[in-house]
Enzyme design. Sequence first.
Site, PDB file in Angstrom:
ATOM      1  N   ASP A  58     -57.617 -13.483  12.421  1.00  0.00           N
ATOM      2  CA  ASP A  58     -57.084 -11.991  12.136  1.00  0.00           C
ATOM      3  C   ASP A  58     -55.753 -11.788  12.697  1.00  0.00           C
ATOM      4  O   ASP A  58     -55.526 -10.704  13.168  1.00  0.00           O
ATOM      5  CB  ASP A  58     -57.815 -10.859  12.226  1.00  0.00           C
ATOM      6  CG  ASP A  58     -59.107 -10.867  11.284  1.00  0.00           C
ATOM      7  OD1 ASP A  58     -59.143 -11.520  10.372  1.00  0.00           O
ATOM      8  OD2 ASP A  58     -60.036  -9.839  11.488  1.00  0.00           O
ATOM      9  N   HIS A  68     -55.286  -8.805  18.331  1.00  0.00           N
ATOM     10  CA  HIS A  68     -56.490  -8.029  17.271  1.00  0.00           C
ATOM     11  C   HIS A  68     -57.640  -7.691  18.296  1.00  0.00           C
ATOM     12  O   HIS A  68     -58.083  -6.703  17.996  1.00  0.00           O
ATOM     13  CB  HIS A  68     -56.656  -9.040  16.054  1.00  0.00           C
ATOM     14  CG  HIS A  68     -57.686  -8.486  15.426  1.00  0.00           C
ATOM     15  ND1 HIS A  68     -57.503  -7.402  14.538  1.00  0.00           N
ATOM     16  CD2 HIS A  68     -59.011  -8.956  14.926  1.00  0.00           C
ATOM     17  CE1 HIS A  68     -58.787  -7.343  13.670  1.00  0.00           C
ATOM     18  NE2 HIS A  68     -59.646  -8.295  13.905  1.00  0.00           N
ATOM     19  N   HIS A 100     -65.531 -10.319  16.012  1.00  0.00           N
ATOM     20  CA  HIS A 100     -65.871  -9.614  15.009  1.00  0.00           C
ATOM     21  C   HIS A 100     -66.889 -10.090  13.954  1.00  0.00           C
ATOM     22  O   HIS A 100     -66.910 -11.225  13.642  1.00  0.00           O
ATOM     23  CB  HIS A 100     -64.755  -9.078  14.221  1.00  0.00           C
ATOM     24  CG  HIS A 100     -63.902  -8.142  14.910  1.00  0.00           C
ATOM     25  ND1 HIS A 100     -62.641  -7.896  14.596  1.00  0.00           N
ATOM     26  CD2 HIS A 100     -64.143  -7.291  15.853  1.00  0.00           C
ATOM     27  CE1 HIS A 100     -61.950  -6.988  15.583  1.00  0.00           C
ATOM     28  NE2 HIS A 100     -63.071  -6.497  16.041  1.00  0.00           N
ATOM     29  N   ASP A 145     -67.553  -9.965  10.778  1.00  0.00           N
ATOM     30  CA  ASP A 145     -67.042 -10.575   9.541  1.00  0.00           C
ATOM     31  C   ASP A 145     -66.462 -11.952   9.836  1.00  0.00           C
ATOM     32  O   ASP A 145     -66.111 -12.729   9.001  1.00  0.00           O
ATOM     33  CB  ASP A 145     -66.022  -9.681   8.631  1.00  0.00           C
ATOM     34  CG  ASP A 145     -64.681  -9.383   9.516  1.00  0.00           C
ATOM     35  OD1 ASP A 145     -64.827  -9.076  10.744  1.00  0.00           O
ATOM     36  OD2 ASP A 145     -63.797  -9.560   8.814  1.00  0.00           O
ATOM     37  N   HIS A 146     -66.698 -12.432  11.096  1.00  0.00           N
ATOM     38  CA  HIS A 146     -66.217 -13.739  11.427  1.00  0.00           C
ATOM     39  C   HIS A 146     -67.333 -14.534  12.141  1.00  0.00           C
ATOM     40  O   HIS A 146     -66.990 -15.807  12.098  1.00  0.00           O
ATOM     41  CB  HIS A 146     -64.855 -13.731  12.286  1.00  0.00           C
ATOM     42  CG  HIS A 146     -63.871 -13.092  11.668  1.00  0.00           C
ATOM     43  ND1 HIS A 146     -62.778 -13.656  11.361  1.00  0.00           N
ATOM     44  CD2 HIS A 146     -63.486 -11.797  11.533  1.00  0.00           C
ATOM     45  CE1 HIS A 146     -62.009 -12.739  10.711  1.00  0.00           C
ATOM     46  NE2 HIS A 146     -62.410 -11.743  10.667  1.00  0.00           N
ATOM     47  N   HIS A 182     -62.600 -15.122  16.514  1.00  0.00           N
ATOM     48  CA  HIS A 182     -63.079 -13.955  17.398  1.00  0.00           C
ATOM     49  C   HIS A 182     -64.327 -13.488  17.186  1.00  0.00           C
ATOM     50  O   HIS A 182     -64.890 -13.860  16.266  1.00  0.00           O
ATOM     51  CB  HIS A 182     -61.963 -12.845  17.412  1.00  0.00           C
ATOM     52  CG  HIS A 182     -61.655 -12.461  15.865  1.00  0.00           C
ATOM     53  ND1 HIS A 182     -61.420 -12.975  14.712  1.00  0.00           N
ATOM     54  CD2 HIS A 182     -61.942 -11.032  15.299  1.00  0.00           C
ATOM     55  CE1 HIS A 182     -61.067 -12.120  13.776  1.00  0.00           C
ATOM     56  NE2 HIS A 182     -61.678 -10.977  14.296  1.00  0.00           N
ATOM     57  N   HIS A 191     -58.182 -13.330   5.753  1.00  0.00           N
ATOM     58  CA  HIS A 191     -58.630 -12.307   4.710  1.00  0.00           C
ATOM     59  C   HIS A 191     -57.456 -12.340   3.765  1.00  0.00           C
ATOM     60  O   HIS A 191     -56.432 -12.727   4.032  1.00  0.00           O
ATOM     61  CB  HIS A 191     -58.202 -10.963   5.461  1.00  0.00           C
ATOM     62  CG  HIS A 191     -59.483 -10.462   6.257  1.00  0.00           C
ATOM     63  ND1 HIS A 191     -60.507  -9.759   5.826  1.00  0.00           N
ATOM     64  CD2 HIS A 191     -59.528 -10.716   7.660  1.00  0.00           C
ATOM     65  CE1 HIS A 191     -61.219  -9.465   6.925  1.00  0.00           C
ATOM     66  NE2 HIS A 191     -60.855 -10.095   8.167  1.00  0.00           N
TER      67      HIS A 191
HETATM   68 FE    FE Z   1     -61.755  -9.991   9.903  1.00  0.00          FE
HETATM   69 ZN    ZN Z   2     -61.533  -9.042  13.068  1.00  0.00          ZN
END
Ligand code: FE
Ligand code: ZN
Length: 271
Positions: free
Chosen positions: A149, A130, A74, A76-77, A72, A187
């Site tokens: 996530d 998410h 975001h 942090d990905h 996805h 995570h």
């Molecule tokens: Fe994440």
């Molecule tokens: Zn995420």
Amino acid sequence: MGGSNKESIVWGDTILSKLDIHQIPVLSDNYIYLVRCQATGACAVVDPAEAEPALDKARELGWTITHILNTHHHFDHTGGNEAIKAATGATVIGYGPDANRIPGIDRTVVDGDRIMLGGARAEVIATPGHTSGHVSYWFPASHALFCGDTLFSAGCGRLFEGTASQMWASLSRLRDLPAETLIFCAHEYTQSNITFALTVDPRNQALRDRAIEVDTLRAEGNPTIPSFLGQERAFNPFLRADKADFQAALSMAGADPVDVFATTRLKKDRF
Ligand code: FE
Ligand code: ZN
């Protein structure tokens, strides 16, 4: 993980290669995965939060990165997409309708697509909730699921863009995969997820057993991921919204599983 046996199995009418998988902890609690086809050496980075740790580890292992798989949009990905692509020429794969917010995307996928990483085949499973556009990558021959996530050990992702109904449907699809499926989520949230889960499902023996196992792993500095889907079914509250004992524990016997899921998610948000 990182098995040295070169193995292939016949799946359907195709010979499918297995994967070597390397887990890289980054930022405060993210995991990046390096996934390499044993037969061809094709190598994907899954959800690179950052570029350097993935590039460094690939160099150390002698693996050549050919693909980036994003679950996805975001940061942090996807934060490492551009730099990894610039360094390696890797093909960036992500969810089609989210193409405008996935940096460097080259190839779009949607639910039901199959992609080849060399000789290893992944099935693309849309898992919205998410985010509105979230996908999971399932490599059946390696029993490996990269679910970003969506599903965490003893937990699930927050509902940032999707609805409880979407997330419950997504989790239900993942729950239906084979019990031996390994959950490679993005995570390390397991310990805090269990602390919450015990407040809603305190008498669940599988959960209590997992709590002890996870405390031991973390005390020794070890990851709790991957986890087995077959075990998650027994202790993850977000996979149990349609189970009578879980509904009873929440005083929601006979309720719509979507409502039970939504209530559990809301309790977790406020925990
Ligand atoms: Fe994440
Ligand atoms: Zn995420």
